[in-house]
Design an enzyme around this catalytic site. Structure first.
Site, PDB file in Angstrom:
ATOM      1  N   ALA A 314       0.906  -1.051   0.059  1.00  0.00           N
ATOM      2  CA  ALA A 314      -0.155  -0.031  -0.105  1.00  0.00           C
ATOM      3  C   ALA A 314       0.971   1.094   0.032  1.00  0.00           C
ATOM      4  O   ALA A 314       0.457   2.448  -0.471  1.00  0.00           O
ATOM      5  CB  ALA A 314      -1.039   0.065   1.163  1.00  0.00           C
ATOM      6  N   GLU A 318       3.843   1.505  -6.918  1.00  0.00           N
ATOM      7  CA  GLU A 318       4.433   0.373  -7.741  1.00  0.00           C
ATOM      8  C   GLU A 318       4.343   1.140  -9.126  1.00  0.00           C
ATOM      9  O   GLU A 318       5.279   0.856 -10.235  1.00  0.00           O
ATOM     10  CB  GLU A 318       3.581  -0.781  -8.028  1.00  0.00           C
ATOM     11  N   ASP A 360      28.709  28.570 -26.208  1.00  0.00           N
ATOM     12  CA  ASP A 360      29.756  28.994 -26.943  1.00  0.00           C
ATOM     13  C   ASP A 360      29.240  30.184 -27.986  1.00  0.00           C
ATOM     14  O   ASP A 360      28.010  30.257 -27.941  1.00  0.00           O
ATOM     15  CB  ASP A 360      30.438  27.945 -27.722  1.00  0.00           C
ATOM     16  N   ASP A 667      29.811  22.633 -29.868  1.00  0.00           N
ATOM     17  CA  ASP A 667      29.591  21.768 -31.054  1.00  0.00           C
ATOM     18  C   ASP A 667      30.832  21.064 -31.402  1.00  0.00           C
ATOM     19  O   ASP A 667      31.330  20.453 -32.287  1.00  0.00           O
ATOM     20  CB  ASP A 667      29.549  22.709 -32.189  1.00  0.00           C
ATOM     21  N   GLU A 736      -5.211   3.833   0.821  1.00  0.00           N
ATOM     22  CA  GLU A 736      -4.980   2.155   0.830  1.00  0.00           C
ATOM     23  C   GLU A 736      -4.342   1.838   2.250  1.00  0.00           C
ATOM     24  O   GLU A 736      -4.793   0.910   2.695  1.00  0.00           O
ATOM     25  CB  GLU A 736      -3.982   1.823  -0.132  1.00  0.00           C
TER      26      GLU A 736
END
Length: 945
Positions: A314, A318, A360, A667, A736
């Site tokens: 509970a 999950e 850059d 790059d 729960e």
């Protein structure tokens, strides 16, 4: 780097002597200091190059000329890693113990076996979803690989041959021409106006000339008689002898530096791991406590364990791992539509928490294409429209400067290549320049002014050339001009104007007066102050086709000035504004000159104040860590120029020490170490090198800085949505857990909701609505908020408070329903078994109550302060469909006999459903009341979005 080579075989003969270099490539600082004719002996080669046999032997000794491939985890390891998540470990252990309880129980309870299998199934499902998302992203990223040129021209046994670049070996003599990519690190032994673009290694956009003369020792990349892998020859021609290949090159050195940099965990990784530890620990602790409480009551060990297991299940969300993976994957797909490829799912959210962007310049903010923006003559400026190498646009009032531009175009060795005429990958659909980019810009502006370049070259063929050199700072070409000859000269304004005696402006020719000189100097200074590179253009009439250089470059007639720059990308300014508005600091980090960097920064909006802080690499070298931290802490606008890869990585580390979440763009190979070390590395996909793309966690497929702003917006939305479905998932966990705890303290012998029912809720009814919440679009003001701090917790006080608020309402409702149904039956608690019809109806009502309340809860958590009625209850159709699926599944569990057998449920009547639906609306109504109260109370203060 090694500083010496082993004694070579003499004369570059056919036999490899025992003294020839062995092991790795013989790269050496010594070859820079040798005369060109001595380089061949030092590298055991000759002017005729290597023979095929010697080249083959060296290939076996040194290996292929390629960078080592990054080690990738095998598929089975990637899949196995999905099972090491803490939630997965807890569930696997719980499944194993449950299976053991089934084996030891007498008689064996098939329900216990079903529970063990169900828990294990949850783990497998979560692992499968997570693995599929990450594997897909990684395979897409691998499709971008390509960097080292495929072929190159070499001399083998005196004959020019084209060979695969990977077969290049130390001692090979490489033939270079304008437009060639340099395939390895080489010592230049013959240069004819050879110039290279070192931007991929140094970040400096201007072409640099190469020489065959020896130079003194120093930094490897400063050697003017060497060329390096990954760079390009942009002008002239030459020959060079290879002294380093593959991983031994400067490119390889940076690659290894990048590989050694640890990959940083994203803020979400840290927070999810912390949350998992706390939730798992709390679940185990409460489960153990419940086991200890139930065992002394006389129940069996197996029964007590199953009860405690229900408590643990509970508390463990999950569905969270699968929901998180798929939600991040939705962000990945959205970013892909904006040309941003995410290689790591968690990098999506990291963008949303970015506080500093280190960008850059060349190729990221600018187009890496020199462009003339201003022509000056006769005291009048002539602006030029259009950017890049495409000859579209116009020169304002072109007639007075058309002769100036014609002369400038004739004094060029570059060539303008139209689309479809290039064999270089990625260049078939755009114009490009073969040769020096500065000369390319002059050709383009001449074409914009209406000059037919081909016709002019045919009408005035070149007969002599005096190449540019760094001492004269001039270049001169002599052309046949009818019956006479004409010298066309371009160069630095200070040098060229000093050689002029006349001026020709607007067709009028006269002496160059002191006033004219002062006007030219002032105009040149004004252009330079705007960050433009300025050239002066002049000409002279000659009688001879072969004049002396001094004659050709004296008594010149000045025509005017040309100003050019590498233009910013047109979309960058708006992107910079958006990023700044989002509270993100932008720092330019470039290898270029400070004046050039500041000029570009001002054009795109990175610099707005008159006094930015500009620090060079040499200044950073003089700083210790404390001084660097002080520099970065200043609120002023900051530009870092003339920096090395080590500088860039040091700056990133310093920002992270201050608690910043750092994104780095780049790059070139020189950017790779910082890209990997940053919280989020952003590489360029079209123009970027393979090393940069490998190191980055995000690749911009269109190379546009604007895509970063879009990605930050989407990243922030991902974090908001994660919080939404966390509130949604954890609130029902309270619903729960509380009935189970209440049953324990009330002395009820059975659980009000079984572990199998909880799994059905978590996976069957909750995952799809949570995913729909994860797909909510960004809110309109998402880029108007400051970035959250690195220390901000995923479960802030406001988030936890809302979970307790919504979860408490659900828990109170279903707990009341359970005990009302049990007590109303009149059956004593001790007489209840799991087969008692009333008990089966009661636990069915608990499960159905949670499912129905979660349907309305999903609508409530879509917003934090705004009414769901204003957003529109029907505005997220997937959420309604997902909630409807959960309710339909609950109906099937209640009425379908096969599912009744699995979940031990019973059919409910219409009155039961009506009661549960009414109670289920309470979380939505209560949250709407809370939002109304917050709106009346005033603006939000750090409320979760």
């Amino acid at each position: 780097m090694r500083t010496a080579v082993d004694p070579p075989a003499q004369g570059g003969g056919e036999d490899e002597s025992a003294g020839a270099p062995t092991g790795s490539s013989p790269r050496s600082t010594a070859v820079r200091e040798l005369a060109a004719e001595d380089v061949f002996a030092a590298l055991d080669s000759s002017q005729r190059g290597l023979s095929a046999v010697r080249a083959h032997d060296r290939l076996q000794r040194y290996g292929a000329n390629e960078l080592p491939r990054a080690r990738r985890r095998p598929v089975w390891r990637q899949l196995g890693a999905q099972f090491t998540d803490l939630f997965a470990v807890v569930l696997i252990v719980a499944s194993g113990i449950t299976f053991l309880a089934y084996r030891l129980g007498e008689p064996r309870d098939i329900g216990t076996l079903q529970l063990a299998v169900a828990i294990l199934g949850v783990v497998v499902l979560n692992a499968g979803i997570g693995f599929a998302q990450e594997y897909s992203a990684e395979r897409t990223a691998q499709a971008l690989e390509a960097m080292v040129p495929h072929t190159c021209r070499v001399l083998r046994a005196g004959e020019r041959q084209e060979v695969s670049a990977r077969d290049l070996v130390p001692g090979d003599v490489v033939v270079l021409e304008a437009g060639d990519a340099v395939p390895a690190d080489c010592r230049v032994v013959e240069a004819h106006e050879l110039a290279v673009n070192n931007a991929p290694l140094t970040g400096e956009s201007n072409a640099v000339s190469r020489t065959a003369a020896p130079v003194a020792g120093g930094a490897p990349l400063d050697a003017r008689n060497c060329v390096f892998m990954g760079t390009d020859a942009v002008a002239g021609s030459g020959r060079a002898v290879v002294f380093a290949t593959g991983g031994e090159t400067e490119f390889g050195r940076i690659y290894r530096l990048a590989a050694a940099a640890p990959r940083q965990k994203t803020p979400l990784q840290i927070q999810v791991a912390s949350m998992a530890r706390r939730v798992a620990g709390l679940a185990l602790a409460i489960g153990a406590l419940m086991f200890a409480v139930r065992l002394p009551t006389g129940q069996s060990v197996v029964t007590s364990f199953v009860f405690a297991l229900g408590v643990m299940v509970a508390m463990v969300p999950e569905g969270l791992p699968a929901t998180l993976s798929v939600s991040l994957a939705i962000g990945v797909r959205r970013m892909a539509r904006r040309h941003a490829l995410i290689k790591q799912l968690l990098a999506v959210e990291a963008l949303g928490s970015t506080t500093v962007v280190c960008t850059d310049k060349t190729g990221t903010l600018t187009q890496a294409e020199m462009t003339v923006t201003q022509v000056w003559a006769g005291g009048a400026p002539h602006p030029v429209a259009g950017v890049g190498y495409t000859p579209s646009g116009e020169v304002f009032d072109a007639a007075p400067v058309r002769e100036l531009l014609r002369v400038a175009a004739l004094c060029c060795n570059a060539r303008l290549v139209p689309p479809g005429c290039s064999d270089r990958p990625g260049s078939r659909e755009r114009w490009r320049v073969l040769g020096d980019t500065t000369e390319g810009a002059l050709l383009v502006v001449a074409a914009k002014a209406g000059t037919d370049l081909g016709a002019e070259e045919e009408a005035a063929p070149r007969v002599t050339e005096f190449p540019f050199d760094s001492d004269r700072k001039l270049m001169t070409t002599v052309h046949k001009n009818g019956a006479t000859y004409q010298a066309c000269v371009k160069g630095a304004p200070g040098e060229l104007v000093a050689r002029c005696t006349e001026v020709e402006w607007e067709g009028r020719r006269g002496p160059l007066t002191a006033e004219d000189r002062a006007a030219v100097v002032a105009a040149g200074d004004a252009l330079a102050s705007r960050g433009l590179r300025v050239l002066a253009v002049a000409r002279r009439e000659l009688d001879s086709p072969r004049p002396a250089q001094a004659e050709a470059e004296s008594a010149l007639t000045l025509l005017g000035l040309v100003g050019m720059l590498d233009p910013p990308r047109p979309e960058v300014t708006d992107a910079v504004t958006a990023v700044r508005r989002a509270g993100i600091r932008i720092v330019m980090v470039t290898g270029d000159h400070p004046l050039t960097g500041e000029a570009v920064a001002r054009r795109v909006g990175i610099v707005r104040r008159p006094d930015p802080v500009v620090a060079t690499g040499s200044r950073l070298d003089a700083m210790d860590d404390e001084a660097l931290d002080t520099l970065l802490a200043e609120p002023s606008e900051l530009l870092l120029c003339r920096v090395s890869p080590e500088h860039k990585m040091r700056v990133v580390t310093a920002f992270q020490r201050r608690g910043e979440v750092v994104a780095v763009t780049g790059d070139g190979a020189n950017d790779a170490p910082a890209l990997k070390h940053a919280d989020i590395g952003v590489a360029m996909g079209a123009s970027g090198t393979d090393v940069a793309r490998e190191a980055a966690s995000m690749v911009l497929l269109d190379d546009s800085f604007a895509s970063i702003a879009a990605a930050v917006r989407l990243g922030r939305a991902v974090y908001q949505n994660i919080r939404k479905f966390l509130v949604y998932l954890f609130s029902h966990n309270i619903g729960e857990l509380v009935p189970i705890l209440a049953a324990t303290f009330a002395g009820f012998p059975l659980v009000p909701i079984s572990a199998v029912q909880i799994l059905a809720i978590d996976l069957g009814s909750d995952v799809l609505p949570a995913l729909a919440l994860g797909a909510e679009p960004p809110e309109p003001d998402v880029m108007d908020r400051p970035p959250r701090s690195r220390g901000e917790r995923l479960f802030s006080g406001a988030v936890v408070g809302r979970i307790l608020f919504l979860g408490g309402i659900q828990a109170a409702c279903v707990t009341a329903v359970f005990f009302w149904h049990v007590v109303a039956s009149g059956i004593p608690f001790d007489d209840f078994t799991k087969d008692t019809p009333v008990y089966r109806e009661a636990i069915t009502m608990v499960q159905a109550g949670i499912v129905l309340s979660q349907f309305f809860n999903a609508l409530a958590v879509r917003t934090d302060r705004q009414s769901v009625l204003k957003v529109g209850i029907l505005s997220n159709p997937p959420l309604l469909a997902a909630g409807g699926f959960g309710v339909a599944l609950m109906v099937a569990i209640s009425y379908a006999p096969p599912l009744q057998a699995v979940f031990n449920t019973a059919p409910l009547d219409a009155a039961d459903w009506a009661l549960l639906a009414g109670l289920g609306t309470l979380p939505l109504l209560a949250d709407e009341a809370r939002k109304a109260w917050l709106r009346r109370a005033g603006p939000a203060k750090g409320a979760p979005r």
